[in-house]
Every structure is written in structure tokens, then in C-alpha cells.
Write an enzyme that holds these catalytic residues in place. Structure first.
Site, PDB file in Angstrom:
ATOM      1  N   HIS A 106       0.822  -1.207   0.000  1.00  0.00           N
ATOM      2  CA  HIS A 106       0.000   0.000   0.000  1.00  0.00           C
ATOM      3  C   HIS A 106       0.865   1.271   0.000  1.00  0.00           C
ATOM      4  O   HIS A 106       1.852   1.355   0.703  1.00  0.00           O
ATOM      5  CB  HIS A 106      -0.989   0.027   1.169  1.00  0.00           C
ATOM      6  CG  HIS A 106      -1.674  -1.281   1.394  1.00  0.00           C
ATOM      7  ND1 HIS A 106      -2.603  -1.793   0.505  1.00  0.00           N
ATOM      8  CD2 HIS A 106      -1.519  -2.219   2.372  1.00  0.00           C
ATOM      9  CE1 HIS A 106      -3.004  -2.975   0.955  1.00  0.00           C
ATOM     10  NE2 HIS A 106      -2.353  -3.257   2.067  1.00  0.00           N
ATOM     11  N   GLU A 143      -1.027   1.180   8.040  1.00  0.00           N
ATOM     12  CA  GLU A 143      -0.262   0.045   7.524  1.00  0.00           C
ATOM     13  C   GLU A 143       0.766   0.502   6.503  1.00  0.00           C
ATOM     14  O   GLU A 143       1.906   0.010   6.480  1.00  0.00           O
ATOM     15  CB  GLU A 143      -1.203  -0.976   6.883  1.00  0.00           C
ATOM     16  CG  GLU A 143      -0.504  -2.190   6.311  1.00  0.00           C
ATOM     17  CD  GLU A 143      -1.441  -3.134   5.568  1.00  0.00           C
ATOM     18  OE1 GLU A 143      -0.955  -4.169   5.079  1.00  0.00           O
ATOM     19  OE2 GLU A 143      -2.648  -2.834   5.472  1.00  0.00           O
ATOM     20  N   HIS A 198       3.312  -6.535   4.876  1.00  0.00           N
ATOM     21  CA  HIS A 198       1.961  -6.105   5.244  1.00  0.00           C
ATOM     22  C   HIS A 198       1.762  -6.219   6.755  1.00  0.00           C
ATOM     23  O   HIS A 198       2.592  -6.778   7.473  1.00  0.00           O
ATOM     24  CB  HIS A 198       0.912  -6.972   4.546  1.00  0.00           C
ATOM     25  CG  HIS A 198       0.784  -6.710   3.080  1.00  0.00           C
ATOM     26  ND1 HIS A 198      -0.076  -5.759   2.562  1.00  0.00           N
ATOM     27  CD2 HIS A 198       1.422  -7.269   2.015  1.00  0.00           C
ATOM     28  CE1 HIS A 198       0.040  -5.750   1.241  1.00  0.00           C
ATOM     29  NE2 HIS A 198       0.940  -6.654   0.887  1.00  0.00           N
ATOM     30  N   GLU A 280       2.347 -11.001   6.738  1.00  0.00           N
ATOM     31  CA  GLU A 280       1.505 -10.159   7.592  1.00  0.00           C
ATOM     32  C   GLU A 280       2.180 -10.170   8.963  1.00  0.00           C
ATOM     33  O   GLU A 280       2.163 -11.172   9.674  1.00  0.00           O
ATOM     34  CB  GLU A 280       0.086 -10.732   7.685  1.00  0.00           C
ATOM     35  CG  GLU A 280      -0.649 -10.827   6.358  1.00  0.00           C
ATOM     36  CD  GLU A 280      -1.242  -9.499   5.909  1.00  0.00           C
ATOM     37  OE1 GLU A 280      -1.086  -8.490   6.639  1.00  0.00           O
ATOM     38  OE2 GLU A 280      -1.860  -9.469   4.827  1.00  0.00           O
TER      39      GLU A 280
END
Length: 316
Positions: A106, A143, A198, A280
Site C-alpha cells: 500500500h 499500515e 503487510h 503479515e
């Protein structure tokens, strides 16, 4: 990164192979308990247990320019991790000639370009949104800010060992890149390893990290068959070193305690032609995980653990 949405099928956990990092423990415990056994072996502290196999909830909305919680240790990127690393000494050139692509999940500017990131792109199996804004802690630490910080720390660590490191984005573009372009960047770089960074947006009480591995996909523009095995090796090494360096537990809500999950619905994996995994690093919506993710000292450990896994993979 959240997993809910139309057409979502809960991912099936992947059983860990008995590779170099796991063989000793694998002889002692069933594969489904391997991640927790590694965690216990390094003396990790116990966390809240969520419902096994619970699916992740929708992501929160990040706040532009948000910063970690007050009191977070903002250790400078590249500082030594507190846990001893097996990596080669700085400047040794152990990874000379190796190319590593780090994909910070992102772009911090995505929230300003919702129309652009909502457009559909081809991921081989179907079409999906170009990207999302990602999630955030309840206090607004995005994030996208977390992933970029960890990526910078990893770049420093890996370049010290002689690797050529490329980031898919460095907050140097208004939004994106889209998931198909993220894969293409790694492919065109002929990367020896690609890792997408992430943090999850699941429910309170859901804690821990998990590494996402590519499943065997052969559809349209996607053909992961050649990278499934090396990506699995890369992912297992990262999971083992992440536990060792950070002391964090494998996810208590996905992966059956192994810290490993296989998925066939992610464009960044489906379109990759080089070894690639996602990690993650924790759940931003759980207060205990959030306390780690907003700590500069812990982010340095996370960067070290992921980098050590990459080093182990590249050195074979």
C-alpha cells in the site's frame, strides 16, 4: 491487509515441509503445531488466543501522516537487532550479485486516489482492485507507514551484505503501484527473492504473524507452478527467523499455528515469475500486536528476522 470481500473463499492452510529450519522440531511435534513449538523454543510470551480459523475482519481506515503511539522506540533504520543474527558481517558481500525486491504494501497516498486504486486489473484467475488503502491501528498508525518503515530497514540490512535491493514504491508516486505492476517489477528485475510487507486488519484477540505462499495457479496470465517450491522454502525460512528474532508467535487465527498460509487469489503472487511471499507481521487492530507494530525497536527486529530469512534462502 484484510481478507473479506465478495467472492472470498477462506484460504486453506499449507502444511509445512520439513526443511532445514524446521526439521528438528518437526521430528518432535505434528506439522500443525510446528509454529507454536518454534515460538515456545525461543521463549516467547503467550498472547490472547482467538478462535481458531476465524476469518479476518474488514480493514480500518488509515490517517494521513499518522505516527506511532507516544513512547515508541524509534530506533533508526539499519540499527542492529537485539537478537543475535546468523547473517554474514556487514560489508562481507555475501549477497553480491543477488537482487531482492521489497514490496511495501500500500502506498501512503492511496487514500487520496480511491478511483484509481479501485479500478479492476487482471490477476490471471480473475480481476481485482488495483490496490487498497490498507488498514491502521485504532490510534491511526497506517499500515502503509509501517510497511515502508520496515522496507527501509530491510534495505539497509540487505545492502550491507552486498544485495541489490529495489522497492516497488517508496512514497515516490501519488498512488500504487497496482498489484499487477508490483508483480511485474519483481519479474523485470529478475529478482532472486521478493517479499511483500503487510500488517493485518483482523479482530481484537487475533494475534501473531503469518507468511502467505503462492499456490499452484495456471490460468490466463498467471502461472506460478515454477515458483511454488522455491517460494515455499523462502517463506519457511522467513517464518522461522521471524519467530527467532522477534519472539512473536505465529497467527492464532489462520494457518493452524504454522504461520504459513497458501493462497491463490492474490495478484501479487499469481503474476510473479520469481520466488515471492507476503508476510503479515501482526494484527494492527489488536492492542497488544499494535503495541509491537508501533515500536521502532520491534520494527527493527521484524526487518532483521525477514532479512535473515531472505539471506538464508539466497545462500541456500
Amino acid at each position: 491487509m484484510s481478507y473479506t470481500g465478495p467472492g472470498f473463499d477462506p484460504p486453506q492452510p499449507r502444511r509445512s515441509r520439513r526443511g532445514p529450519l524446521t526439521v528438528a522440531l518437526a521430528a518432535l511435534v505434528p506439522g500443525a503445531l510446528l509454529g507454536w513449538a518454534v515460538y515456545a523454543a525461543v521463549g516467547g510470551s503467550g498472547g490472547d488466543e482467538g478462535s481458531a480459523g476465524a476469518s479476518a475482519s474488514a480493514s480500518g481506515t488509515p490517517t494521513a501522516g499518522s505516527s506511532p503511539s507516544a513512547g515508541a522506540d524509534d530506533t533508526k533504520p539499519g540499527a542492529s537487532a537485539s537478537a543475535k543474527s546468523p547473517s554474514a558481517p556487514a560489508g562481507s558481500g555475501a549477497l553480491k550479485g543477488k537482487v531482492v525486491v521489497i514490496d511495501p504494501g500500500h502506498n501512503p497516498g492511496n487514500f487520496r486516489h480511491t478511483a484509481d486504486i479501485n479500478r479492476q486489473v487482471d490477476i490471471g484467475t480473475n480481476r481485482k482492485e488495483c490496490d487498497t488503502t490498507g488498514t491502521a491501528t485504532n490510534d491511526g498508525y497506517a499500515e502503509a507507514e509501517f510497511t515502508l518503515d520496515v522496507a527501509h530497514r530491510m534495505r539497509t540490512l540487505l545492502e550491507r551484505q552486498g544485495a541489490t535491493v529495489k522497492l516497488t514504491q517508496d512514497a515516490d508516486r501519488p498512488f500504487g503501484p497496482c498489484v499487477d505492476e508490483r508483480a511485474r517489477i519483481g519479474n523485470e528485475a529478475k529478482a532472486d527473492a521478493v517479499v511483500s510487507i503487510h500488517a493485518d486488519g483482523s479482530g481484537t484477540g487475533n494475534r501473531g504473524f503469518h507468511v502467505i505462499l503462492p499456490g499452484a495457479v495456471h490460468s490466463g496470465a498467471a502461472d506460478t507452478r515454477a515458483i511454488v517450491e522455491p517460494s515455499g522454502d523462502l517463506g519457511e525460512r522467513i517464518a522461522g527467523d521471524f519467530v527467532r528474532v522477534t519472539g512473536s508467535a505465529p497467527s492464532n487465527y489462520i494457518g493452524d499455528g504454522t504461520g504459513l498460509v497458501t493462497r491463490e487469489d492474490l495478484g501479487g503472487l499469481n503474476l510473479s515469475t520469481v520466488p515471492k511471499v507476503f508476510i503479515e507481521c501482526g494484527n494492527m487492530r489488536d492492542s497488544k500486536d499494535a503495541a509491537l507494530l508501533t515500536s521502532g525497536a520491534w520494527r527493527q527486529k521484524a526487518a532483521q528476522g525477514i532479512s535473515d530469512g531472505i539471506v538464508g534462502f539466497l545462500r541456500g
